[in-house]
Scaffold this active site. Structure first.
Site, PDB file in Angstrom:
ATOM      1  CG  ASN A   1      -2.250   0.699   0.933  1.00  0.00           C
ATOM      2  OD1 ASN A   1      -2.224   1.902   0.707  1.00  0.00           O
ATOM      3  ND2 ASN A   1      -3.350  -0.010   0.940  1.00  0.00           N
TER       4      ASN A   1
ATOM      5  CG  ASN B   1      -0.224   2.613   5.314  1.00  0.00           C
ATOM      6  OD1 ASN B   1       0.533   3.579   5.179  1.00  0.00           O
ATOM      7  ND2 ASN B   1      -0.331   1.933   6.461  1.00  0.00           N
TER       8      ASN B   1
ATOM      9  CG  HIS C   1      -2.314   2.644  -3.409  1.00  0.00           C
ATOM     10  ND1 HIS C   1      -3.515   2.088  -3.778  1.00  0.00           N
ATOM     11  CD2 HIS C   1      -1.689   2.995  -4.566  1.00  0.00           C
ATOM     12  CE1 HIS C   1      -3.610   2.095  -5.104  1.00  0.00           C
ATOM     13  NE2 HIS C   1      -2.519   2.637  -5.603  1.00  0.00           N
ATOM     14  CB  CYS C   2      -5.979   3.722   1.351  1.00  0.00           C
ATOM     15  SG  CYS C   2      -5.727   1.947   1.400  1.00  0.00           S
ATOM     16  CB  ILE C   3      -4.680   8.536   2.278  1.00  0.00           C
ATOM     17  CG1 ILE C   3      -3.160   8.388   2.343  1.00  0.00           C
ATOM     18  CG2 ILE C   3      -5.344   7.746   3.396  1.00  0.00           C
ATOM     19  CD1 ILE C   3      -2.529   9.015   3.585  1.00  0.00           C
TER      20      ILE C   3
END
Lengths: 366, 366
Positions: free
Chosen positions: A306, A355, A357-359
């Site tokens: 991530n 993490n 990548h998610c944000i």
């Protein structure tokens, strides 16, 4: 503008690989105290540092609710735009627009229907009405026309694209009954191909162990090093429940070819040693009925996969974990032309359920 | 980014004439029911039509509070971007950024301190905290660095610029004790020159009769036809209280020269025949303590000078007034290369306290 006829595929648009050059990258400022501990203040510190690191490489657009706008604006960070985007939470990978290009200078986007990771069936917060408008707001700022997938639920974190016709998802997320319960696997695959301009969809069975927030998003499992080459979340310990998930994914990917008929070269990236929510961390979260709780002792779904991607750099989460250094080493080998930026304090992001990548959500250069 | 050192003048930036080519034009969606009658629905119809007309000529950016965002987005108007900008009211001429260019491709802006047209002394609504952030939000969307005039209060409608060093204001607004009570006229003039990159400030004594909202903004009094040539709000009837104001302005302007030493050529544009707020109109406004009331029988500060400017067109307010046709004729003579677009229903905008110029704000092409 919303495009009401045709699909990206019929119109010659497709999702490029994340590694292709970006125009800029979006992030949303974290706030909700029923998800981010201690009024989101520790998370905000980590987000701010991440914004500063990313802005060394490309323009960063920070979306902020009105109540924190003046605060974030006042940081006066170079190469950072602060825009107002009301949001229910910070997962712009999932709620944001998936931008598309046509290789001829065009920029459009998919505006997926978002339902809080499973709607009233197994969603993790309510309501999600602000989140479902984020993609449209990004498109309007970027002057990108958008395809709205009216009724078809998807999150950006469910998708990995090589930009050459291959899309990888997980069955665990995409067949989850909270998303599109009335569609068959074949119908979902068809929608993904149409909206991402892709030729082939590969289905990894499960996400990583403990990823209850997203029901197993693929962006904790694999990321492209290049078309035909993948990084895979790995666990050596056969007694760990992650092991069989990683092995299953490996065997599946080894048995498959991509849209161009290539076998995959696969690089293993070891997951962090198990991390558990502490009492203090759990107690820092405002308990609210209807929001996924963060209980003491819960194992967190940590993954170095991530990581974030910006022009010229990789943003590697660091958890104060014994595998931190190895993650940096593996990533440097995979991306020799990019700086590997260690992002300290990634545990704070993980406590919220994801993490780097998610944000983050990139806008490719058209 | 906020620029903390230097001024536009020291940095080679200046406010171009509004007639210079635009990149796009901003407008804010009207909402507050204590100013716009009948829940702002009649005003919204007029604003929507104006947006549609303007978008034929250049990109239009509509700033909307979250609660009306999905509604405005759903109109799906071509060449129109819908962005989230929380606002207290719709007067983006006054609250928005004043954009500056340097003639070398640079774009910056002045972010004036805004205090609701006079703060706690004689402001017309409270609070104005959202409004004071609008300029920063525009700059962040447009990637324009901004000069914040910390403590120096000004509104965009107080300023007319010829883009060649001349700025025209009114004493009535700029010396109003609700704005900068601790500054002398000379100090205010100096600030205007610094922030607008100007050489000479001309001071018309008063605005038009009845303009209580703004204390006499100059954008109801004069507008440039070209450098050295002005349109002036005029009243033939010597018994009308507007007459002596117009005559005073005319005599002042005739006695002055611009920054380049030119005498002004002045074209008279007759104000509309007096218009009064009806009982029905007054009763449609939610009465709220602290907001300027709209009383039955009040004379409205109507002016055709408050027209809008877009690339290739002039947007002329139409009030169903005996002077409507003459206004179009005079404007067509002044701007022979532009289409004169009559905007019906301008009385709805006027009921809110201003007109087309007040509710629009251009971004010049850098």
């Amino acid at each position: 503008m919303r495009i009401n006829q045709g699909t990206p595929k019929t119109d010659g648009f497709y999702m490029p690989c994340e590694l292709a050059e970006h125009r800029c990258i979006y992030i949303l400022w974290p706030e909700r105290p029923d998800n981010w501990r201690n009024g989101a203040k520790p998370a905000q510190k980590v987000f701010k540092n991440l914004i500063e690191v990313m802005s060394k490489y490309e323009p960063v657009v920070v979306g902020v609710n009105q109540d924190q706008y003046a605060h974030v604006l006042g940081m006066n960070l170079p190469n950072v735009s602060v825009v107002e985007i009301s949001n229910n939470d910070s997962w712009i990978r999932d709620t944001g627009a998936t931008f598309l290009i046509d290789g001829k200078g065009g920029l459009r986007a998919v505006d997926w229907t978002f339902n809080g990771y499973g709607g009233l069936y197994n969603g993790i917060y309510f309501p999600w009405d602000y989140d479902d408008l984020i993609a449209a707001k990004m498109c309007n700022i970027e002057y990108a026309d958008r395809y709205r997938t009216e009724g078809f639920v998807m999150e950006g974190g469910s998708i990995a694209s090589d930009g050459e016709g291959t899309v990888i998802v997980t069955e665990e997320t995409c067949l989850d009954p909270g998303r599109n319960p009335d569609m068959t696997k074949e119908q979902i695959e068809e929608k993904l191909k149409e909206y991402l301009g892709a030729e082939k969809v590969l289905w990894i069975p499960r996400g990583i162990y403990g990823d209850e927030d997203t029901n197993g998003h693929v962006d904790n499992v694999v990321q492209f090093v290049a078309p035909g080459k993948l990084l895979l979340s790995w666990e050596d310990n056969e007694d760990d429940p992650q092991y069989e998930r990683s092995k299953e994914a490996l065997e599946y990917l080894q048995s498959e070819t991509d849209a161009k008929g290539r076998k995959f070269e696969i690089v293993k990236l070891h997951v962090p040693a198990p991390m558990y929510i502490t009492k203090e961390e759990s107690e820092g979260v405002d308990s609210v009925d209807g929001t996924l709780p963060r209980n003491e002792g819960d194992r967190m779904a940590g993954s170095y996969i991530n990581f974030g991607i910006v022009n010229g750099a990789i943003l590697c989460p660091q958890f104060d974990n014994e595998y931190d250094a190895e993650a940096i080493k593996v990533l440097q080998e995979c991306y020799p032309d990019r700086v590997i930026e260690p992002i300290a304090g990634a545990r704070e992001i993980l406590l919220g359920g994801g993490n780097i990548h998610c944000i983050t959500q990139q806008v490719p250069k058209p």
